[in-house]
Design an enzyme around this catalytic site. Sequence first.
Site, PDB file in Angstrom:
ATOM      1  N   TRP A  22       0.855  -1.197   0.000  1.00  0.00           N
ATOM      2  CA  TRP A  22       0.000   0.000   0.000  1.00  0.00           C
ATOM      3  C   TRP A  22       0.887   1.242   0.000  1.00  0.00           C
ATOM      4  O   TRP A  22       1.897   1.292   0.701  1.00  0.00           O
ATOM      5  CB  TRP A  22      -0.882   0.022   1.244  1.00  0.00           C
ATOM      6  CG  TRP A  22      -2.270  -0.501   1.025  1.00  0.00           C
ATOM      7  CD1 TRP A  22      -3.407   0.237   0.875  1.00  0.00           C
ATOM      8  CD2 TRP A  22      -2.690  -1.876   0.949  1.00  0.00           C
ATOM      9  NE1 TRP A  22      -4.487  -0.593   0.704  1.00  0.00           N
ATOM     10  CE2 TRP A  22      -4.090  -1.890   0.736  1.00  0.00           C
ATOM     11  CE3 TRP A  22      -2.017  -3.102   1.017  1.00  0.00           C
ATOM     12  CZ2 TRP A  22      -4.823  -3.071   0.603  1.00  0.00           C
ATOM     13  CZ3 TRP A  22      -2.752  -4.276   0.890  1.00  0.00           C
ATOM     14  CH2 TRP A  22      -4.135  -4.244   0.679  1.00  0.00           C
ATOM     15  N   GLY A  48      -7.412   7.645   2.339  1.00  0.00           N
ATOM     16  CA  GLY A  48      -6.765   6.938   3.445  1.00  0.00           C
ATOM     17  C   GLY A  48      -7.730   6.723   4.601  1.00  0.00           C
ATOM     18  O   GLY A  48      -7.583   5.788   5.381  1.00  0.00           O
ATOM     19  N   ASP A  90     -10.842   5.577   4.915  1.00  0.00           N
ATOM     20  CA  ASP A  90     -11.774   4.867   4.037  1.00  0.00           C
ATOM     21  C   ASP A  90     -13.271   5.033   4.309  1.00  0.00           C
ATOM     22  O   ASP A  90     -14.036   5.309   3.410  1.00  0.00           O
ATOM     23  CB  ASP A  90     -11.466   3.365   4.079  1.00  0.00           C
ATOM     24  CG  ASP A  90     -10.046   3.049   3.629  1.00  0.00           C
ATOM     25  OD1 ASP A  90      -9.289   3.979   3.308  1.00  0.00           O
ATOM     26  OD2 ASP A  90      -9.697   1.860   3.582  1.00  0.00           O
ATOM     27  N   TYR A 115      -7.618 -11.152  -0.347  1.00  0.00           N
ATOM     28  CA  TYR A 115      -8.054  -9.750  -0.409  1.00  0.00           C
ATOM     29  C   TYR A 115      -9.048  -9.522  -1.538  1.00  0.00           C
ATOM     30  O   TYR A 115      -8.887 -10.051  -2.642  1.00  0.00           O
ATOM     31  CB  TYR A 115      -6.836  -8.834  -0.631  1.00  0.00           C
ATOM     32  CG  TYR A 115      -7.197  -7.372  -0.631  1.00  0.00           C
ATOM     33  CD1 TYR A 115      -7.345  -6.681   0.564  1.00  0.00           C
ATOM     34  CD2 TYR A 115      -7.402  -6.675  -1.823  1.00  0.00           C
ATOM     35  CE1 TYR A 115      -7.705  -5.340   0.580  1.00  0.00           C
ATOM     36  CE2 TYR A 115      -7.751  -5.327  -1.818  1.00  0.00           C
ATOM     37  CZ  TYR A 115      -7.901  -4.663  -0.614  1.00  0.00           C
ATOM     38  OH  TYR A 115      -8.250  -3.338  -0.596  1.00  0.00           O
ATOM     39  N   TRP A 130     -12.402   3.998  10.489  1.00  0.00           N
ATOM     40  CA  TRP A 130     -12.153   5.446  10.483  1.00  0.00           C
ATOM     41  C   TRP A 130     -13.337   6.260  10.999  1.00  0.00           C
ATOM     42  O   TRP A 130     -13.419   7.453  10.757  1.00  0.00           O
ATOM     43  CB  TRP A 130     -11.747   5.907   9.080  1.00  0.00           C
ATOM     44  CG  TRP A 130     -10.356   5.476   8.713  1.00  0.00           C
ATOM     45  CD1 TRP A 130     -10.010   4.365   8.012  1.00  0.00           C
ATOM     46  CD2 TRP A 130      -9.121   6.137   9.043  1.00  0.00           C
ATOM     47  NE1 TRP A 130      -8.636   4.289   7.877  1.00  0.00           N
ATOM     48  CE2 TRP A 130      -8.065   5.366   8.497  1.00  0.00           C
ATOM     49  CE3 TRP A 130      -8.797   7.312   9.753  1.00  0.00           C
ATOM     50  CZ2 TRP A 130      -6.720   5.710   8.622  1.00  0.00           C
ATOM     51  CZ3 TRP A 130      -7.455   7.658   9.877  1.00  0.00           C
ATOM     52  CH2 TRP A 130      -6.441   6.863   9.317  1.00  0.00           C
ATOM     53  N   GLU A 152      -4.050  -2.189  14.299  1.00  0.00           N
ATOM     54  CA  GLU A 152      -4.243  -1.219  13.211  1.00  0.00           C
ATOM     55  C   GLU A 152      -4.868   0.072  13.742  1.00  0.00           C
ATOM     56  O   GLU A 152      -4.464   1.167  13.374  1.00  0.00           O
ATOM     57  CB  GLU A 152      -5.151  -1.870  12.150  1.00  0.00           C
ATOM     58  CG  GLU A 152      -5.361  -1.037  10.898  1.00  0.00           C
ATOM     59  CD  GLU A 152      -6.314  -1.716   9.910  1.00  0.00           C
ATOM     60  OE1 GLU A 152      -6.894  -2.785  10.245  1.00  0.00           O
ATOM     61  OE2 GLU A 152      -6.489  -1.176   8.804  1.00  0.00           O
ATOM     62  N   ARG A 202     -15.438  -3.115  10.652  1.00  0.00           N
ATOM     63  CA  ARG A 202     -15.184  -2.864   9.225  1.00  0.00           C
ATOM     64  C   ARG A 202     -16.390  -2.180   8.560  1.00  0.00           C
ATOM     65  O   ARG A 202     -17.495  -2.187   9.106  1.00  0.00           O
ATOM     66  CB  ARG A 202     -14.901  -4.193   8.502  1.00  0.00           C
ATOM     67  CG  ARG A 202     -13.621  -4.892   8.913  1.00  0.00           C
ATOM     68  CD  ARG A 202     -12.376  -4.227   8.376  1.00  0.00           C
ATOM     69  NE  ARG A 202     -12.352  -4.097   6.931  1.00  0.00           N
ATOM     70  CZ  ARG A 202     -11.386  -3.462   6.255  1.00  0.00           C
ATOM     71  NH1 ARG A 202     -10.364  -2.914   6.880  1.00  0.00           N
ATOM     72  NH2 ARG A 202     -11.430  -3.374   4.947  1.00  0.00           N
ATOM     73  N   GLN A 205      -3.186   7.306  -3.136  1.00  0.00           N
ATOM     74  CA  GLN A 205      -3.334   7.525  -1.688  1.00  0.00           C
ATOM     75  C   GLN A 205      -2.542   8.778  -1.305  1.00  0.00           C
ATOM     76  O   GLN A 205      -1.793   9.293  -2.124  1.00  0.00           O
ATOM     77  CB  GLN A 205      -2.805   6.292  -0.925  1.00  0.00           C
ATOM     78  CG  GLN A 205      -3.909   5.467  -0.310  1.00  0.00           C
ATOM     79  CD  GLN A 205      -3.410   4.288   0.500  1.00  0.00           C
ATOM     80  OE1 GLN A 205      -2.270   3.885   0.359  1.00  0.00           O
ATOM     81  NE2 GLN A 205      -4.255   3.739   1.336  1.00  0.00           N
TER      82      GLN A 205
HETATM   83  C1  DGY Z   1      -9.141  -1.774   2.468  1.00  0.00           C
HETATM   84  O1  DGY Z   1      -9.263  -2.739   1.732  1.00  0.00           O
HETATM   85  O2  DGY Z   1      -9.845  -1.588   3.460  1.00  0.00           O
HETATM   86  C2  DGY Z   1      -8.073  -0.832   2.182  1.00  0.00           C
HETATM   87  O3  DGY Z   1      -7.850   0.016   3.227  1.00  0.00           O
HETATM   88  C3  DGY Z   1      -8.314  -0.058   0.939  1.00  0.00           C
HETATM   89  O4  DGY Z   1      -7.211   0.757   0.769  1.00  0.00           O
END
Ligand code: DGY
Length: 438
Positions: free
Chosen positions: A35, A169, A171, A83, A360, A403, A203, A109
């Site tokens: 990233w 950034g 998100d 992913y 976030w 994180e 999330r 980003q």
């Molecule tokens: C995610 O997949 O959540 C990443 O942060 C995207 O950049």
Amino acid sequence: MDKRNLIEEAEKVLNNNFQKEGFTIPCEGLYPFQWKWDSGFIAIGYAYFDVAKSKKEITTLLDAQWENGFIPHIVFHTDSDTYFPGPDFHKSELHPQSSREFRSTGMTQPPITGFILEEMHRIVEDKEDMLSFVKSHIDRVYKNHEYFYGQRDPRNEGLVYIYHNWESGTDNSPMWDDIWKTMNPPEYEFERRDTTHVDPSQRPSKREYDHYLHIIEIAKNHNYDDKAIAETSPFLIQDPLFNAMLIKSNESLINLYEVIGGHSNKIDQLRIWQRKSIRSFNEKLFNNELGVYVHYDLRNEKQISFVSSSSFAPLFAGIPDIDKAKVLVNTMLERFGGEDKYLCASFDPANERFNPKKYWRGPVWINLNWMLYYGLKKYGYDELAKRVKNDSVELIDKAGFYEYFDPRKNMYKNMEHGGYGGRNFSWSAALLIDLLKD
Ligand code: DGY
């Protein structure tokens, strides 16, 4: 845990996340690629104990730069099925100037690479060696700034736009909620992978992901052409964090070119961008009522009137004058600074959209704290800077290298802790090393 152990542990986190292809993943499973802004913060950590890896991180990122100067937000150096959305969804090859060697996303980003080069030069002992590294890479970063001012500033204001929330950034910031209301994307069918690694309550929601994917589909329909995106994307934002990073990086490029010598045309150009950007930033992004910098929604022509940790990032880039800085600090203390909370939540704890667990929408992030720490020091708020530093160290000490972190102090009692998202997270480790060494 004493200071020395924490540094050793942080080094271990970084080394474990290093990949043989020459880059460092943010963390295992959840983020299996390179990233862009993670890379920069990671390079700061390595600069203290493994300069070769620090350089490699930046070289590997810049090797994936497109011919037009664009640097993508994710570089898919390797295959991974942990992913979503991966390279087959993003299809960077649609853009005629994308890298032929590395597949990537077609979004970017925050542009931190310029100031990262200066940080690396500040940290290492062998300045001459690092300067020769900087010399051989700095023009590519300059070209990236040319791309931003040439392609992302359609009104020639010195403020560049982002066209996707992942470019910010930050998100899933509540900042974007009102933009989602202007869209009505299809219900896409896809398999989320992030929620197999992390509790879904930490999330973004499925419906939020529909919006994220839809903006990418629109950009892909235009082969990631910047002009077409500026005309059609429902998400078009001048973001104070993103633009502050660009301004800070402009300053670093000027400083580094001055150390290198020559390059007067580039220095002159950077100064022109810099003056214009700082002026527009103060005129357009400051919100007097809230006493902070805010986001500007270019598509819907209005400021987005919420306070977030992005509101304070301009301190790091030296954007406010002393009076405005004081207003910013007061707003931060009033809304974010209660004794029951760690600094600094990512979204206004006094707002109903605040969620202390959800990515976030409220948790504390170490990279934003790191910027705040240096920003506060720059303006002479040493005591407050110390509080931000101590809070950051304490969070990692109590919870581990997560994180993001719950800002509420009572979440860290007994055996519980408020560390969320990915574990053994690289930038939390890298920036902790810098904070402890400063
Ligand atoms: C995610 O997949 O959540 C990443 O942060 C995207 O950049």
